[in-house]
Design a protein around this motif. Structure first.
Motif, PDB file in Angstrom:
ATOM      1  N   HIS A   1       0.838  -1.206   0.000  1.00 56.35           N
ATOM      2  CA  HIS A   1       0.000   0.000   0.000  1.00 56.35           C
ATOM      3  C   HIS A   1       0.874   1.257   0.000  1.00 56.35           C
ATOM      4  CE1 HIS A   1      -3.651   2.334   1.464  1.00 56.35           C
ATOM      5  NE2 HIS A   1      -2.660   3.186   1.496  1.00 56.35           N
TER       6      HIS A   1
ATOM      7  N   HIS B   1      -0.047   1.985   6.739  1.00 58.88           N
ATOM      8  CA  HIS B   1       1.222   2.263   6.064  1.00 58.88           C
ATOM      9  C   HIS B   1       2.391   1.839   6.944  1.00 58.88           C
ATOM     10  CE1 HIS B   1      -1.834   5.202   4.830  1.00 58.88           C
ATOM     11  NE2 HIS B   1      -1.309   5.105   3.629  1.00 58.88           N
TER      12      HIS B   1
ATOM     13  N   HIS C   1       1.735   4.689  -2.901  1.00 65.50           N
ATOM     14  CA  HIS C   1       1.892   6.143  -2.755  1.00 65.50           C
ATOM     15  C   HIS C   1       3.131   6.618  -3.521  1.00 65.50           C
ATOM     16  CE1 HIS C   1      -1.044   7.359   0.456  1.00 65.50           C
ATOM     17  NE2 HIS C   1      -1.058   6.048   0.637  1.00 65.50           N
TER      18      HIS C   1
ATOM     19  N   CYS D   1      -5.509   9.677   3.157  1.00 69.89           N
ATOM     20  CA  CYS D   1      -5.599   8.227   2.989  1.00 69.89           C
ATOM     21  C   CYS D   1      -5.943   7.591   4.317  1.00 69.89           C
ATOM     22  CB  CYS D   1      -4.280   7.651   2.465  1.00 69.89           C
ATOM     23  SG  CYS D   1      -4.398   5.888   2.145  1.00 69.89           S
TER      24      CYS D   1
HETATM   25 ZN   LIG Z   1      -2.388   5.139   1.903  1.00 69.39          ZN
END
Ligand SMILES: [Zn+2]
Length: 236
Positions: free
Chosen positions: A103, A205, A107, A201
């Protein structure tokens, strides 16, 4: 309402919790480390360990109809906990950590491919974004090598709250954003990769891009005239 522990700390593998309600749709807890499917990231799987010694296998996690409601979906046929039952909620951490790494890598991908993001998906070991870009302008090897540089540079990753006023005053902060953050609540929660990417978001992360590890561009697919899907995989 469920206290969403993963929102402030994505590294919690387990927590103690109390069952609020359990029916055929799923189990609701007063607090949880289970991330519900959303934003292109799959829901967590794992176990609810009851004080009786029994465990309930959780095969998916989804959002409920209410804000911040998390539904833990049990393996069909599982015995359900009584409301009020004390338990330990424990995610499949190895899988979640791979999802967090991929994930976060999306980004980075978002920051290096010009063009609006029109969709995205993370699965275990792979991830991809759809970009609104024309022709065959995307180079697999160039994207992979840029990604691996950003990963190896070890950029810190973390949430950042800014006020609506700060956002208005510093438009450069939103240079790499693909989604307009919600306004009017006084402040906005963003996920920042220092010097690389900044966008709203709600996913989970890693704390540093170095944790992602080497990646490869598995393929670039044509999904319509202006739509290119870039699919990444871990290189190791
Ligand atoms: Zn994210």
């Amino acid at each position: 309402m469920t206290e969403l522990l993963f929102r402030d700390d994505g590294y919690l593998p387990a927590c103690s919790a109390r069952a609020i309600e359990a029916d055929e749709r799923g189990i609701r807890l007063d607090r949880t480390v289970f991330y519900p499917m959303g934003g292109g990231q799959p829901g967590d799987i794992g176990l609810l360990r009851l004080s009786s010694g029994q465990s309930i296998a959780i095969v998916d996690t989804v959002k409920g109809p209410l804000p911040d409601e998390v539904i833990h979906v049990p393996l069909p046929g599982s015995a359900l906990p009584e409301p009020g039952a004390e338990l330990v909620a424990e995610i499949d951490w190895d899988r979640r950590y791979r999802l967090m790494r991929m994930h976060t890598c999306l980004h980075l991908l978002c920051s290096i491919v010009p063009g609006a993001v029109t969709g995205g998906q993370v699965s275990d070991g792979r991830g991809g974004l759809d970009f609104d870009v024309p022709g065959s302008s995307l180079d697999k090897e160039a994207i992979a090598s840029r990604l691996n540089v950003l990963i190896a540079e070890g950029h810190p990753v973390g949430p950042r709250w800014i006020t609506d006023e700060e956002l208005e005053a510093k438009p450069e902060l939103v240079r790499t954003m693909s989604v307009k953050p919600p306004r009017g609540m006084g402040r906005v929660r963003l996920m920042e990769i220092s010097g690389v990417d900044l966008q709203p978001c709600g996913g989970t992360h890693v704390r540093n891009t170095a944790e992602i590890g080497p990646v490869a561009v598995a393929k670039i697919e044509n999904k319509g005239r202006q739509n290119r899907r870039v699919i990444l995989a871990f290189a190791e």
